[in-house]
Enzyme design. Sequence first.
Site, PDB file in Angstrom:
ATOM      1  N   HIS A   1     -10.475  -2.615   1.574  1.00 63.54           N
ATOM      2  CA  HIS A   1     -10.505  -3.581   2.667  1.00 63.54           C
ATOM      3  C   HIS A   1     -11.271  -3.059   3.880  1.00 63.54           C
ATOM      4  CE1 HIS A   1      -7.987  -5.867   0.159  1.00 63.54           C
ATOM      5  NE2 HIS A   1      -7.324  -6.538   1.087  1.00 63.54           N
TER       6      HIS A   1
ATOM      7  N   TYR B   1       4.497   0.389  -3.158  1.00 63.00           N
ATOM      8  CA  TYR B   1       4.309   0.025  -4.575  1.00 63.00           C
ATOM      9  C   TYR B   1       5.413  -0.912  -5.069  1.00 63.00           C
ATOM     10  CZ  TYR B   1       0.971   3.880  -4.455  1.00 63.00           C
ATOM     11  OH  TYR B   1      -0.081   4.701  -4.136  1.00 63.00           O
TER      12      TYR B   1
ATOM     13  N   GLU C   1      -8.106   7.494  -4.470  1.00 62.50           N
ATOM     14  CA  GLU C   1      -7.516   6.493  -3.578  1.00 62.50           C
ATOM     15  C   GLU C   1      -8.549   5.407  -3.306  1.00 62.50           C
ATOM     16  OE1 GLU C   1      -4.703   5.901  -1.838  1.00 62.50           O
ATOM     17  OE2 GLU C   1      -3.518   7.753  -1.794  1.00 62.50           O
TER      18      GLU C   1
ATOM     19  N   HIS D   1     -10.244   2.549  -0.595  1.00 67.49           N
ATOM     20  CA  HIS D   1     -10.476   2.167   0.802  1.00 67.49           C
ATOM     21  C   HIS D   1     -11.287   0.880   0.795  1.00 67.49           C
ATOM     22  CE1 HIS D   1     -10.227   4.199   4.956  1.00 67.49           C
ATOM     23  NE2 HIS D   1      -9.038   4.181   4.404  1.00 67.49           N
TER      24      HIS D   1
ATOM     25  N   ASP E   1      -0.866  14.880   5.500  1.00 75.30           N
ATOM     26  CA  ASP E   1      -1.888  14.116   6.209  1.00 75.30           C
ATOM     27  C   ASP E   1      -1.255  12.899   6.879  1.00 75.30           C
ATOM     28  OD1 ASP E   1      -4.253  12.705   6.893  1.00 75.30           O
ATOM     29  OD2 ASP E   1      -4.265  11.740   4.925  1.00 75.30           O
TER      30      ASP E   1
ATOM     31  N   ARG F   1      -8.129  15.244   2.585  1.00 77.02           N
ATOM     32  CA  ARG F   1      -6.888  15.760   3.173  1.00 77.02           C
ATOM     33  C   ARG F   1      -5.744  15.743   2.165  1.00 77.02           C
ATOM     34  NH1 ARG F   1      -9.127  12.825   7.287  1.00 77.02           N
ATOM     35  NH2 ARG F   1      -7.713  11.043   7.061  1.00 77.02           N
TER      36      ARG F   1
ATOM     37  N   HIS G   1       0.818  -1.209   0.000  1.00 78.28           N
ATOM     38  CA  HIS G   1       0.000   0.000   0.000  1.00 78.28           C
ATOM     39  C   HIS G   1       0.853   1.261   0.000  1.00 78.28           C
ATOM     40  CE1 HIS G   1      -3.828   2.057   0.640  1.00 78.28           C
ATOM     41  NE2 HIS G   1      -3.233   2.824   1.525  1.00 78.28           N
TER      42      HIS G   1
ATOM     43  N   GLN H   1      -8.007   9.338  12.469  1.00 75.45           N
ATOM     44  CA  GLN H   1      -8.305  10.279  11.391  1.00 75.45           C
ATOM     45  C   GLN H   1      -8.191  11.737  11.834  1.00 75.45           C
ATOM     46  OE1 GLN H   1      -9.542   8.999   7.911  1.00 75.45           O
ATOM     47  NE2 GLN H   1      -7.991   7.814   8.977  1.00 75.45           N
TER      48      GLN H   1
END
Length: 746
Positions: free
Chosen positions: A95, A50, A91, A93, A266, A114, A47, A312
């Site tokens: 899983h 890469y 992006e 999300h 972020d 963000r 993740h 977060q």
Amino acid sequence: MTEPKITPELVQEHNLTTEEYERITAMLGRAPTFPELGIFSALWSEHCSYKHSRPILKTFPTTGPRVVQGPGENAGVLRLEGGWAVAFKIESHNHPSAVEPYQGAATGAGGILRDVFTMGARPVALLNSLRFGPLDEPRNRYLVAGVVRGIGDYGNCVGVPTLGGEVDFAPGYSGNPLVNAMCVGVLKEKDLIKAAAHGVGNVLLAVGSSTGRDGIHGASFASEELTHESEQRRPQVQVGDPFTEKLLLEASLELIASGHIVAIQDMGAAGLTSSSAEMAARGGVGVEIDLSKVPTREPGMTPYEILLSESQERMLVVAKADRVKQVQAIAAKWELDATPIGTVTDDGMYRCLWQGQVVVEIPGQPLVDDCPVYYPEAKEDPRLAALRAEQPMPFMADNIGGVLLHVLDHPSIASKRWVFEQYDSTVQAGTVIAPGGDAGVFRVRHEAFGIAVKTDCNSRYVRLDPYEGGKAAVAEAARNVACTGAQPLGITNCLNFGNPERPEVFYQFQEAARGIADACGVLDTPVTGGNVSFYNESPGGAVDPTPVIGMIGLLPRVEKAVPSHARATRDVVFVLGETRAELGASAYWEITQPHLAGSPPSVDLEAEQRLITVLVTAADRGLFRSAHDCSAGGLGVALAEVAMGGPYQEHGFGLDVDLTAQGAELLAHELLFSESQGRAVVTCSPDRAAAVQTLAGEHGVPCYRAGTVGEQDGAFRITLRDGKIDEPVTRLRDVYFSAIPRRMGD
């Protein structure tokens, strides 16, 4: 503080191979501490690193006269007009959304927001790309409801409109839904800030929410396959607070404008670890962090937990050494804490202290840049090659109109109004074209120009021919944007695939990426960044390969934006582009035949570019009343969608179309449901029909005069050489707009 002993079992639990662990010990000259093991596990996860995709990603075209920032930053940035720029990113999300759909989707929206506002851009639009299993399964309906509500609640509370997206359903996503979130923001190019720490002695501050235990190992979790035990990993799903996010957004933009900070990032995947290590590596400096100073909201948190938490609504800011109080004052204005936790150093080390003791000391540049890179074997699955070679079964239906209604009722084709009506699409008052058309369009405040945005991917094509499917994803996104009158400028992508260590999966990834690269090169839409999401597998197998494209387009005069649906009786209907007998991998095949097969339609990129030129030029000249691309479901579905009108219109229009002279060698089902690329359905007033034909002819785009727009809520008629459709448009609307609500139980 007692640390666990580093054993082979512990290393394996951190998803590190024996060879990777040996590389770590060689780098350090010793065994890692427990927090160091966690850091390597996170930053060397797929993740974050890469490591299986990096060589392939380097083949994408990433430069151009409008590219201000390409891959490698929090978001890509393209140059617009009058000193303006647009920052955008997509992006995954996936899983987290599979095990906790509401929070997984909500925090996906929060994270992508963000990424954009850390560039100094104000978010002005959200989009998404969602994939689920069939709606006749209760588990899939639960996931759909949770994901959509999570996206809607978060975006609505933050006050950013959701302007578009796509939703598809297929058995391959039953165990592993895909939730991709995209954000678009605008900024003055001169105000761009990057996430590169610099200035020895400058101060690192944690801004925003305190740190808890939620999300620990989130990056590693996103780099492994889902199993039956994944439900037990809910603690690794972050919990979002959109109201704090709104405060953090405003505080961050004010801090960037103030000149008090030199970098901001972020605390997303891998939390404090990734934000601090990546900022240091980009700036070629070291950092020293005192973990005991990081604000926590749970007692007894350890250095390991503090470093890897993905709580977060947190930012890491690098402030000028003499501006710390000013930074804290701005944060306090927005009811946020800003706590000094470390400094920039000149020794290049990534160092963390805990109660005065060094617990982490790693060479910073190698930590980020020296992750091993893998070159997996790529080999096509012979079963898919055999499916691609299949030919369609003979067409048996006598009632072609009934077949069209059946296709319109399929959730993959039907209106997604049930989804996007849960999103606020008009907040900020800049929306010109809302969800339900070819692309969303918004006006840049106080300016004449606007931006068109779209996400696209047809995974049926990619599964059966990854190269053509990759080309088609870019081409359709560009076509959608061009239908509004906007010139396609560039893309971000989210490449969702299974386990790259399986040769058949890596073959799909490699070939789809090759198709994307070729299409972006011809269409002049450079790749500015994105995300790779591997290991999208469940006990049922890998998801269908889904390389989602997020496209940005520029509309110089936003008042000239072209909608997708018929608007006036007696307007002329044209079909632009050529229809061929290309039913392979089509929605028609999937819906009417036992299994999906056949060769997907080929993509002529030069023809796509010519069509885009016609669409953009005609919009600028005010020739079209509407323009709608022809894609999933073919010409029959495209004509029906033009007639039925938008999701918030109370009425549609009849159409009277004669296709007997188009595709003379084609049978009715081929003409209506072939998904040949490079086509669009446009309408115009009768006095502009000749100009449309002339323009198309000048650019070598086939232009077929198909018929006229009828009365409001009139008859939808298509005449074919071997059949006819004659249905009230109200019946089409009933089927099309009710298909998903009926299945969701509404």
